[in-house]
Design a protein around this motif. Structure first.
Motif, PDB file in Angstrom:
ATOM      1  N   GLN A   1       0.849  -1.186   0.000  1.00 36.46           N
ATOM      2  CA  GLN A   1       0.000   0.000   0.000  1.00 36.46           C
ATOM      3  C   GLN A   1       0.882   1.231   0.000  1.00 36.46           C
ATOM      4  N   ASN A   2       0.636   2.125  -0.911  1.00 34.35           N
ATOM      5  CA  ASN A   2       1.449   3.334  -0.993  1.00 34.35           C
ATOM      6  C   ASN A   2       0.904   4.384  -0.022  1.00 34.35           C
ATOM      7  N   THR A   3       1.622   4.600   1.072  1.00 35.95           N
ATOM      8  CA  THR A   3       1.151   5.575   2.062  1.00 35.95           C
ATOM      9  C   THR A   3       1.839   6.925   1.875  1.00 35.95           C
ATOM     10  N   PHE A   4       2.630   7.042   0.817  1.00 35.08           N
ATOM     11  CA  PHE A   4       3.317   8.303   0.559  1.00 35.08           C
ATOM     12  C   PHE A   4       2.296   9.382   0.200  1.00 35.08           C
ATOM     13  N   LYS A   5       2.445  10.544   0.838  1.00 30.27           N
ATOM     14  CA  LYS A   5       1.510  11.630   0.572  1.00 30.27           C
ATOM     15  C   LYS A   5       2.231  12.852   0.025  1.00 30.27           C
ATOM     16  N   THR A   6       1.596  13.519  -0.903  1.00 33.66           N
ATOM     17  CA  THR A   6       2.172  14.767  -1.383  1.00 33.66           C
ATOM     18  C   THR A   6       1.910  15.851  -0.337  1.00 33.66           C
ATOM     19  N   ALA A   7       2.672  16.941  -0.447  1.00 31.37           N
ATOM     20  CA  ALA A   7       2.521  18.041   0.499  1.00 31.37           C
ATOM     21  C   ALA A   7       1.091  18.581   0.455  1.00 31.37           C
ATOM     22  N   ASP A   8       0.533  18.700  -0.757  1.00 30.26           N
ATOM     23  CA  ASP A   8      -0.828  19.230  -0.887  1.00 30.26           C
ATOM     24  C   ASP A   8      -1.836  18.321  -0.193  1.00 30.26           C
ATOM     25  N   GLU A   9      -1.608  16.997  -0.303  1.00 29.32           N
ATOM     26  CA  GLU A   9      -2.519  16.059   0.371  1.00 29.32           C
ATOM     27  C   GLU A   9      -2.426  16.211   1.887  1.00 29.32           C
ATOM     28  N   ILE A  10      -1.203  16.383   2.387  1.00 26.21           N
ATOM     29  CA  ILE A  10      -1.031  16.523   3.842  1.00 26.21           C
ATOM     30  C   ILE A  10      -1.781  17.752   4.352  1.00 26.21           C
ATOM     31  N   VAL A  11      -1.625  18.893   3.667  1.00 26.70           N
ATOM     32  CA  VAL A  11      -2.273  20.104   4.189  1.00 26.70           C
ATOM     33  C   VAL A  11      -3.791  20.000   4.098  1.00 26.70           C
TER      34      VAL A  11
END
Ligand code: GTP
Ligand code: MG
Length: 371
Positions: A54-64
């Motif tokens: 499972q790819n749990t990597f998040k972009t900065a925009d997703e985090i905010v």
């Protein structure tokens, strides 16, 4: 960014690294315990051991977006429209804004040429607010017009009635079209003897900007910034378009929007003019703008007054960022310093990855050329 070492993956799955390396080899991937695998390779290989990646990597925009806080379910309310004034150099953009604001900026500008984006909010007669962005018409400022068009809900294209369509008129129109924002044409300098609004309508028709009275959909307003005529009609039309667009926001959640301009000022440090598009910003909030973070030290509105909070649709000058963000960057209020650091970290990593990609493609090109 989504990569994992062979050894770590093996530990996660409770198998020996050599088992994983063998499986990789049979799939044509050579590696050792310390090899980094990208997400696609991991996703391909782990099912052989009964696992799913499972790819749990998040972009900065997703985090905010995911860490936004405040009353996220609050009822949306109408926010002021953001209107960008664009057009050819000297066609009267700043003068028109001066006329609307009852102010005098144009005459005070060095050489009479606007060199930056000015942001002002104006209270109209019925008490509603409109935010205006002034842009320079000089040909060197293409990027600023593009940025203005992107930050905006409505574009006003100013054309001098005695001069007609010019290169930056056409360029401004194409920026507004690219940004997908409705256009109002303000035919300015109607007081001048050579004023010929019909010629301008004719010229703009060639760019598929057709006036309503000719069966098209674009509103043309004839104005004189100097004599201050036609201004109420222009404002009325802006309000009409804004109503149609139903511009709404939730002022009760954490703020987000765009950096309009930013610079380093002596004695103040980094100063950023931001436009709040949604939510609100308070003094003391943690904020991320592009890959710069900080804690809001002060907020100053367009009248030069210190304020404690800014609501959607309004511009404000922010002090407290640790560095100068790029104009056009998005900004977000984040819940704490740790989140600010995380977002900045991801943005920097992203920028670095993009840089190496660029470098690699340059090297590819170079090796092709020398072959
Ligand atoms: P840049 O920001 O440099 O692109 O120019 P601008 O479009 O902001 O033009 P600005 O408002 O600085 O006006 C340029 C010149 O036109 C000034 O000398 C103004 O006094 C004059 N001007 C502006 N509006 C009118 C108008 O309605 N009538 C007349 N006669 N002159 C005007
Ligand atoms: Mg100007």
């Amino acid at each position: 960014n989504g990569k994992m070492k062979v050894g770590d993956i093996a530990i996660e799955m409770g198998i020996k690294a050599t088992q994983l390396i063998k499986a990789l080899m049979t799939n044509g991937v050579m590696g050792n315990v310390n090899s980094d695998l990208d997400f696609d390779t991991i996703a391909l290989i782990v099912p052989e051991f009964g696992w799913e990646a499972q790819n749990t990597f998040k972009t900065a925009d997703e985090i905010v977006v995911e860490t936004a806080f405040g009353n996220l379910e609050a009822e949306l309310v109408i926010r002021p429209p953001v209107v960008t004034v664009m057009g050819h150099v000297d066609h009267g953009k700043t003068s028109l804004l001066d006329a609307i604001r009852n102010a005098r900026v144009a005459s005070g500008e060095a050489g009479g040429i606007t060199q930056h984006i000015g942001a002002y909010s104006v209270t109209t007669e019925d008490g509603s607010l409109i935010t205006f962005l002034d842009t320079p018409g000089h040909e060197a400022f293409t990027a600023m017009r593009a940025r203005g068009a992107n930050a905006t809900d409505i574009a006003i294209i100013v054309v001098a009635a005695d001069d007609g369509m010019m290169p930056q008129t056409a360029e401004a129109i194409s920026h507004a079209k690219a940004a997908g924002v409705p256009i109002i044409v303000a035919v300015n300098k109607m007081d001048k003897p050579g004023a010929n609004p019909d010629r301008i309508k004719q010229q703009l028709t060639e760019l598929e900007i057709v006036p309503e009275e000719w069966g098209g959909s674009t509103i043309f307003c004839e104005v004189s910034a100097l004599k201050r005529t036609g201004i109420p009609e222009l404002l009325e039309n802006i309000k009409l378009l804004a109503e149609v667009a139903e511009l709404k926001a939730n002022p009760e959640k954490s703020g987000s929007g765009l950096v309009i301009e930013a610079k380093l000022e002596k004695g103040k440090g980094p100063v950023a003019t931001i436009l709040v598009k949604d939510g609100h910003v308070n003094v003391g909030d943690y904020i991320v703008a592009g890959s710069m973070k900080g804690k809001v030290k002060s907020l100053t509105n367009d009248k030069g007054e210190r304020v404690d909070t800014v609501t959607p649709g309004l511009p404000v000058e922010v002090l407290g960022l640790e560095g100068v963000p790029a104009a056009g960057d998005r900004f977000d209020v984040v819940v704490d310093e740790r989140t600010a650091e995380e977002v900045v970290g991801v943005r920097k990593e992203q920028a670095m990855a993009e840089n190496t990609q660029k470098k690699m493609s340059l090297e590819d090109m170079f090796s092709k050329v020398t072959q």
